[in-house]
Design a protein around this motif. Structure first.
Motif, short mmCIF file in Angstrom:
data_model
loop_
_atom_site.label_atom_id
_atom_site.label_comp_id
_atom_site.label_asym_id
_atom_site.label_seq_id
_atom_site.Cartn_x
_atom_site.Cartn_y
_atom_site.Cartn_z
N ARG A 74 23.27 -16.09 11.18
CA ARG A 74 24.58 -16.73 11.00
C ARG A 74 25.44 -16.58 12.26
O ARG A 74 25.32 -15.61 13.00
CB ARG A 74 25.31 -16.12 9.80
N ASP A 75 26.34 -17.52 12.46
CA ASP A 75 27.30 -17.47 13.56
C ASP A 75 26.62 -17.28 14.92
O ASP A 75 27.01 -16.44 15.72
CB ASP A 75 28.31 -16.34 13.33
N ALA A 76 25.58 -18.08 15.16
CA ALA A 76 24.86 -18.00 16.43
C ALA A 76 25.11 -19.23 17.29
O ALA A 76 24.35 -19.52 18.21
CB ALA A 76 23.36 -17.83 16.18
N ASN A 77 26.19 -19.95 17.00
CA ASN A 77 26.51 -21.17 17.72
C ASN A 77 27.56 -20.88 18.80
O ASN A 77 28.61 -20.31 18.52
CB ASN A 77 27.04 -22.22 16.75
N LEU A 78 27.28 -21.28 20.02
CA LEU A 78 28.16 -21.01 21.15
C LEU A 78 28.86 -22.28 21.64
O LEU A 78 28.27 -23.37 21.64
CB LEU A 78 27.38 -20.40 22.32
N TYR A 79 30.11 -22.12 22.05
CA TYR A 79 30.90 -23.18 22.67
C TYR A 79 30.97 -22.87 24.17
O TYR A 79 31.36 -21.77 24.56
CB TYR A 79 32.30 -23.21 22.05
N ILE A 103 17.90 -23.26 19.08
CA ILE A 103 17.62 -24.16 17.96
C ILE A 103 18.08 -25.58 18.29
O ILE A 103 17.33 -26.54 18.15
CB ILE A 103 18.31 -23.68 16.67
N THR A 104 19.31 -25.71 18.72
CA THR A 104 19.85 -27.02 19.12
C THR A 104 20.78 -26.84 20.32
O THR A 104 21.33 -25.75 20.53
CB THR A 104 20.66 -27.70 17.98
N SER A 105 20.97 -27.92 21.06
CA SER A 105 21.91 -27.90 22.19
C SER A 105 22.52 -29.29 22.32
O SER A 105 21.91 -30.28 21.91
CB SER A 105 21.20 -27.51 23.49
N PHE A 121 27.42 -27.24 23.46
CA PHE A 121 27.18 -26.29 22.38
C PHE A 121 25.73 -25.83 22.43
O PHE A 121 24.83 -26.62 22.70
CB PHE A 121 27.46 -26.94 21.02
N ILE A 122 25.53 -24.56 22.18
CA ILE A 122 24.18 -23.97 22.13
C ILE A 122 24.07 -23.16 20.84
O ILE A 122 24.90 -22.28 20.58
CB ILE A 122 23.91 -23.03 23.33
N ARG A 123 23.07 -23.46 20.03
CA ARG A 123 22.82 -22.66 18.83
C ARG A 123 21.52 -21.88 19.01
O ARG A 123 20.45 -22.47 19.19
CB ARG A 123 22.72 -23.53 17.58
#
Length: 304
Positions: A74-79, A103-105, A121-123
């Motif tokens: 959880r909460d592994a998404n970066l701005y 996972i996604t970018s 964004f980087i997850r």
């Protein structure tokens, strides 16, 4: 996209046991992803091979096996902001991949020119990987950059402020928004994620008498937002205006020397009625210790 349309799309592959489109608990707006559970595991694999990367209108969907929920992911998404305008999505992934599995970018681009906005964004697969990326890259200059980049969690404290704003707006008796779907307890096998979201439908519009509407810019309606805090960034504008309709561009005007917000910014929305509703709702609203002034951009408005 409705839940019925999601079910119809994936039902064309095989028999579905359950399907859920995830919505915001406050606004009822689709969050751009959902879960599909197939009866036959082979159909799940076929759905991934068939539908992953499919183009739906202006969006490309990602379909993959859903991971079991746990605190570690959880909460592994970066701005990420301050990226060189020439940096590609592949180069962004290469920069961050040293810290873990991505996972996604995504890199945000201007809808008209296609030029990068310098924001991405980087997850990561796990939160600990995201934490390491922040430690390693925040304040650093990547290859080709003249200024350091900012790397932080996408669910930063400013989002909590905006969550309060949206909560109060949507609970107002003068504005009726679609309610959230009933929560379901099933376990789902597939997740499909959309890279952009659709505008929320707004009905019961309040009176807009007395508002000035000169802000048409050919490619949309430009809105002027004044009295932003020095630490305001583009994510605040995306979160504030996005729920009212389709936003094509946001821009916070910064001081050249300090890179701090100069107190104002611009938002471009494609639909007049949605832009007018956003202005009627957000003009005069208190954000932190500041009262926002929101209006259509005029020729006398500060220039970007």
């Amino acid at each position: 996209m409705t839940q019925e349309e999601l079910k119809s799309l994936f039902g064309s592959i095989g028999e579905i046991e359950s399907c859920k489109l995830v919505r915001d608990k406050i606004t009822g707006q689709s969050l751009g992803y959902g879960f599909v559970n197939y009866i036959d595991p082979k159909d799940a694999e076929k759905a991934i091979n068939t539908l992953n990367g499919l183009r739906l209108q202006t969006k490309t969907i990602k379909v993959s096996y859903a991971r079991p929920s746990s605190a570690s992911i959880r909460d592994a998404n970066l701005y990420v902001s301050g990226l060189p305008k020439t940096m590609t999505q592949k180069e962004l992934e290469q920069l961050f991949s040293q810290y873990g599995r991505i996972i996604t970018s995504r890199i945000l681009v201007d809808q008209v020119t296609g030029v990068s906005r310098g924001v991405g964004f980087i997850r990561f697969d796990k939160r600990i990987e995201a934490e390491e990326a922040i430690k390693g890259l925040n304040g650093q200059k990547p290859p080709g950059a003249t200024e350091p980049i900012t790397v932080k969690f996408a669910n930063n404290p400013s989002q909590k402020v905006n969550h309060t704003i949206l909560s109060q707006l949507y609970q107002s008796p003068n504005r009726r928004y679609p309610g959230p779907l009933a929560q379901q307890a099933q376990r789902f096998r597939l997740v499909c994620m959309f890279t952009r979201f659709s505008p929320v439908t707004i009905d019961g519009m309040t009176s807009l008498a007395g508002i000035n509407f000169p802000g048409h810019a050919g490619t949309g309606w430009c809105i002027f937002v004044y009295n932003l805090a020095p630490d305001a960034d583009e994510s605040i504008l995306w979160q504030m205006f996005g729920p009212f309709g389709a936003v094509t561009n946001v821009k916070v005007i910064r001081d050249f020397n300090t890179n701090k917000c100069k107190g104002f910014g611009f938002v471009t929305m494609t639909n007049y009625d949605e832009a007018a509703m956003a202005i009627a709702s957000l003009n005069g609203y208190r954000l932190g210790d500041r009262v926002l002034q929101v209006s259509f951009k005029t020729s006398k408005t500060h220039k970007a």
